[in-house]
Scaffold this active site. Structure first.
Site, PDB file in Angstrom:
ATOM      1  NE  ARG A   1      -8.458  -4.873  -2.847  1.00  0.00           N
ATOM      2  CZ  ARG A   1      -7.629  -3.730  -2.975  1.00  0.00           C
ATOM      3  NH1 ARG A   1      -8.494  -2.819  -2.424  1.00  0.00           N
ATOM      4  NH2 ARG A   1      -6.526  -4.010  -3.593  1.00  0.00           N
TER       5      ARG A   1
ATOM      6  CB  SER B   1      -8.346   5.226  -4.545  1.00  0.00           C
ATOM      7  OG  SER B   1      -7.387   4.346  -4.052  1.00  0.00           O
TER       8      SER B   1
ATOM      9  CG  HIS C   1      -7.300  -4.841   1.746  1.00  0.00           C
ATOM     10  ND1 HIS C   1      -6.411  -6.058   1.859  1.00  0.00           N
ATOM     11  CD2 HIS C   1      -6.746  -4.233   0.695  1.00  0.00           C
ATOM     12  CE1 HIS C   1      -5.420  -6.072   0.908  1.00  0.00           C
ATOM     13  NE2 HIS C   1      -5.627  -5.110   0.048  1.00  0.00           N
TER      14      HIS C   1
ATOM     15  CD  GLU D   1      -2.225  -3.667  -7.057  1.00  0.00           C
ATOM     16  OE1 GLU D   1      -3.346  -3.171  -6.934  1.00  0.00           O
ATOM     17  OE2 GLU D   1      -1.326  -3.213  -6.570  1.00  0.00           O
TER      18      GLU D   1
ATOM     19  CG  HIS E   1      -8.659  -1.060   1.789  1.00  0.00           C
ATOM     20  ND1 HIS E   1      -7.479  -0.813   2.624  1.00  0.00           N
ATOM     21  CD2 HIS E   1      -8.323  -0.923   0.532  1.00  0.00           C
ATOM     22  CE1 HIS E   1      -6.296  -0.681   1.412  1.00  0.00           C
ATOM     23  NE2 HIS E   1      -6.996  -0.421   0.468  1.00  0.00           N
TER      24      HIS E   1
ATOM     25  NE  ARG F   1     -10.343   1.505  -4.121  1.00  0.00           N
ATOM     26  CZ  ARG F   1      -8.897   0.960  -3.767  1.00  0.00           C
ATOM     27  NH1 ARG F   1      -8.207   1.573  -4.548  1.00  0.00           N
ATOM     28  NH2 ARG F   1      -8.912   0.140  -2.919  1.00  0.00           N
TER      29      ARG F   1
HETATM   30  C1  SIN Z   1      -3.285  -3.100  -1.439  1.00  0.00           C
HETATM   31  O1  SIN Z   1      -2.133  -2.644  -1.930  1.00  0.00           O
HETATM   32  O2  SIN Z   1      -3.665  -4.101  -1.361  1.00  0.00           O
HETATM   33  C2  SIN Z   1      -4.197  -1.869  -1.545  1.00  0.00           C
HETATM   34  C3  SIN Z   1      -4.066  -0.993  -2.802  1.00  0.00           C
HETATM   35  C4  SIN Z   1      -5.626  -0.594  -2.995  1.00  0.00           C
HETATM   36  O3  SIN Z   1      -6.406  -0.520  -2.251  1.00  0.00           O
HETATM   37  O4  SIN Z   1      -5.590   0.055  -4.117  1.00  0.00           O
END
Ligand code: SIN
Length: 498
Positions: free
Chosen positions: A276, A372, A229, A113, A332, A367
Site C-alpha cells: 500500500r 485492523s 490509502h 487483497e 487512512h 499494516r
Molecule cells: C480498503 O478496503 O481498501 C481498506 C481496507 C483496509 O484498510 O484494511
C-alpha cells in the site's frame, strides 16, 4: 451503578467487543462515545477482516504475510496472537449473528487483497463490512444489562491517583463535566486522520486517545508510521474523503495517469496490488504530475460487487462503467499509538488500550490490509479478560472532583482556522514523503499555532500536541521504512515479492 466499573472510551469494534466480553465475564462496564454508535471508523470500513480460515490457508501463512508487511518492525509474538486467536473471534462473531458474504454453496467467501498470499478476507454486503459489524455488535450491547451506553459524551481528561489512572472527567452532551471513577479505563478511540487535510477517517478521529494517554504519562510509540490509502476519490472539500476500496483493484481495476499509462508498474512488479505504501507514493506522484485515475470500466459487475462504493460514485456524478475515477492519497490508518503489552496494558496502571489507538506491535512499520478489524477484536478481547480478572483488587475513589476549567465553554469553535492550518501543515510536511526540511517546517508551524491558541481551546491544543508528537517521531526516524518514507534517506533494497 454504585461501585466503579471499567470505562471504555470509544465504540468501534474494539470498544464494542471489550464491553461484550466483559459482560460475558459477568462484569458491568460503561461504554462512552463522542458521537453515536454509528460514527466510528469501524462503521465506515469497506474492507474486510483478514482471517486464516480459508482453503489452503493457515495462521502461519497469515503471520508470514503480516510480518512481511511490517517491514521488520512487527512483534512476532503479537502477530502470533493475532493470527491464532483470530479464527476463534470470528467464530464467536458468527455465533452472534455476523452476516459475512457467502458463496452459493453457503460457505464463507474469502477475498484476496494486496500483499496477502492467500484469499483470506471476509466481507459483508460486498463493501459494507464495518457497517454490518457495528449493526451486529450494537444490537448485542444495547440489550445487555451489564453495559451502560453514553453517547455524545467526551473525555475531558483522565484522572490519576498516585501511579494509577482511576477514572475520567467526562463532558455530557451539554458540555457539563462529571467525574467518573473507573476500575479500569480502556482507550478504544481510533485514529488520527483528522489531523491531516485529506483522510478516510471519520470526523471524530482526532487523536484523542493518544493525547489522553500522553497527558497522564503513558508511553506512545511508532507514531511516524502512518498509512496513506492510495485510492480515495478526489473531491474537493469533502471530509472524510470517500474511499474506493483496495478490493476494487483486487477485482481488476487499473491505475492510470493523465495520459492513460499504468504508472504503478514502474514502482512495483505487482502493479496496483503492490504494498500500500508503494502504490500510495506512486499515486501521489501521478496526482502531482497531472492526475491519477482508477479505471474500473472493465469490471462488469461493479454495482453488485461494490454496492456502497457504486452508490457513492453515482452520488458524485461518476459512473464507473464509463468514467475514469480521479483518486488521491488519504491518511487512512495509524500503525503506532499508545504502547501496550500483549494484554493491552499501557505503561500506566489502570489504563488499557485496544484497536487503532493502541500499538500492540502487530503492524510494525506497515499494516497488512484488513488486519485492523481483526486486531481490534483479538486484542480488545485480551484487554477485557485481563480487566475482568482484576476484580476487586484495586481501590478507586468514590468520587472524582471536577474543576471550573473542565467545563466546555465552546472556545474551540473560534479556532477552526487553526485546525485547518494544522491539517495543511501535516499534509505538506508529514505526508506520504517527508524530509528533514519538511518536518522542521511542520514543527515550526505547529509551534506557531500552539502559541496562538489559548489553553481554553483545549480540543485544538490537544490536536496540535498530537500533531507535534507525530512530527517529532517522524523527525527522529532517520530512515525510510514501511509507512515512513524520508526522501533524504534512501529506502533499503526493494522488498521481494511475497
Ligand atoms: C480498503 O478496503 O481498501 C481498506 C481496507 C483496509 O484498510 O484494511
Amino acid at each position: 451503578m454504585s461501585k466503579p466499573v471499567p470505562l471504555i472510551v470509544g465504540a468501534g469494534v474494539a470498544g464494542l467487543w471489550a464491553a461484550w466480553r466483559l459482560a460475558t465475564e459477568g462484569r458491568e462496564s460503561l461504554l462512552l462515545t463522542k458521537g453515536t454508535l454509528s460514527d466510528s471508523a469501524t462503521a465506515w470500513a469497506q474492507g474486510g477482516i483478514a482471517v486464516a480460515l480459508g482453503p489452503g490457508d493457515s495462521p502461519a501463512q497469515h503471520a508470514k504475510d503480516t510480518l512481511a508487511a511490517g517491514d521488520g518492525l512487527s512483534d512476532p509474538e503479537a502477530v502470533d496472537i493475532l493470527v491464532n486467536e483470530g479464527p476463534e473471534r470470528i467464530r464467536e462473531l458468527l455465533a452472534l449473528g455476523a452476516a459475512f458474504d457467502r458463496a452459493e454453496d453457503g460457505r464463507l467467501r474469502f477475498g484476496l487483497e494486496a500483499a496477502h498470499t492467500r484469499a483470506r478476507i471476509l466481507h459483508a454486503d460486498g463493501d459494507r463490512t464495518g457497517a454490518m459489524l457495528v449493526r451486529c455488535l450494537t444490537a448485542v450491547v444495547r440489550h445487555l444489562p451489564q453495559i451502560t451506553l453514553l453517547e455524545h459524551s467526551e473525555v475531558r481528561r483522565l484522572v490519576s491517583e498516585g501511579d494509577r489512572v482511576v477514572g475520567a472527567i467526562v463532558l455530557d452532551s451539554s458540555g457539563r463535566p462529571h467525574g467518573i471513577p473507573a476500575s479500569a479505563v480502556v482507550l478504544a478511540t481510533g485514529g488520527v486522520g483528522q489531523l491531516f487535510e485529506v483522510t478516510t477517517n471519520p470526523l471524530g478521529a482526532t487523536g484523542d486517545g493518544w493525547a489522553l494517554a500522553h497527558e497522564v504519562g503513558a508511553e506512545l510509540r511508532d507514531l511516524e508510521f502512518l498509512q496513506f490509502h492510495p485510492t480515495a476519490l478526489k473531491l474537493t472539500g469533502v471530509n472524510p474523503a470517500p474511499l474506493i476500496s483496495e478490493a476494487v483493484r483486487g477485482a481488476g481495476a487499473l491505475l492510470v495517469d493523465s495520459s492513460g499509462r499504468r504508472f504503478t508498474l514502474d514502482a512495483d512488479a505487482r502493479g496496483e496490488l503492490g504494498p500500500r505504501d508503494v502504490v500510495a507514493r506512486a499515486v501521489a506522484e501521478a496526482d502531482a504530475a497531472g492526475g491519477a485515475f482508477l479505471d474500473a470500466r472493465a469490471l462488469t459487475d461493479f454495482a453488485t460487487q461494490f454496492p456502497g462504493i457504486h452508490a457513492m460514485l453515482r452520488g458524485a456524478g461518476l459512473d464507473p462503467a464509463r468514467d475514469l475515477l480521479p483518486v488521491a492519497t488519504a491518511l487512512h490508518y495509524a500503525m503506532g499509538g499508545v504502547s501496550t503489552d500483549l494484554d493491552g496494558h499501557t505503561s500506566r496502571a489502570g489504563l488499557w488500550a485496544a484497536g487503532e489507538v493502541a500499538c500492540t506491535g502487530v503492524h510494525g512499520a506497515n499494516r497488512l490490509a484488513s488486519n485492523s478489524l481483526l486486531e481490534g477484536l483479538v486484542f480488545s478481547d485480551r484487554v477485557a479478560r485481563e480487566v475482568a480478572g482484576e476484580r476487586d483488587s484495586v481501590r478507586i475513589p468514590e468520587r472524582l472532583a471536577t474543576v471550573d476549567a473542565d467545563a466546555d465553554t465552546g472556545v474551540d469553535a473560534a479556532y477552526a482556522a487553526v485546525r485547518q492550518e494544522m491539517r495543511e501543515i501535516m499534509t505538506r510536511g508529514v505526508g506520504v514523503v517527508r524530509t528533514e526540511a519538511s518536518l522542521a517546517d511542520a514543527q515550526a508551524g505547529l509551534t506557531r499555532l500552539e502559541l496562538a491558541t489559548p489553553a481554553t481551546a483545549w480540543r485544538t491544543r490537544r490536536q496540535l500536541s498530537v500533531a507535534q508528537l507525530i512530527t517529532r517521531s517522524a523527525r527522529g526516524r532517520r530512515e525510510s521504512r514501511g509507512g515512513h518514507r524520508r526522501a533524504d534517506f534512501p529506502p533499503r533494497p526493494a522488498r521481494q515479492p511475497l
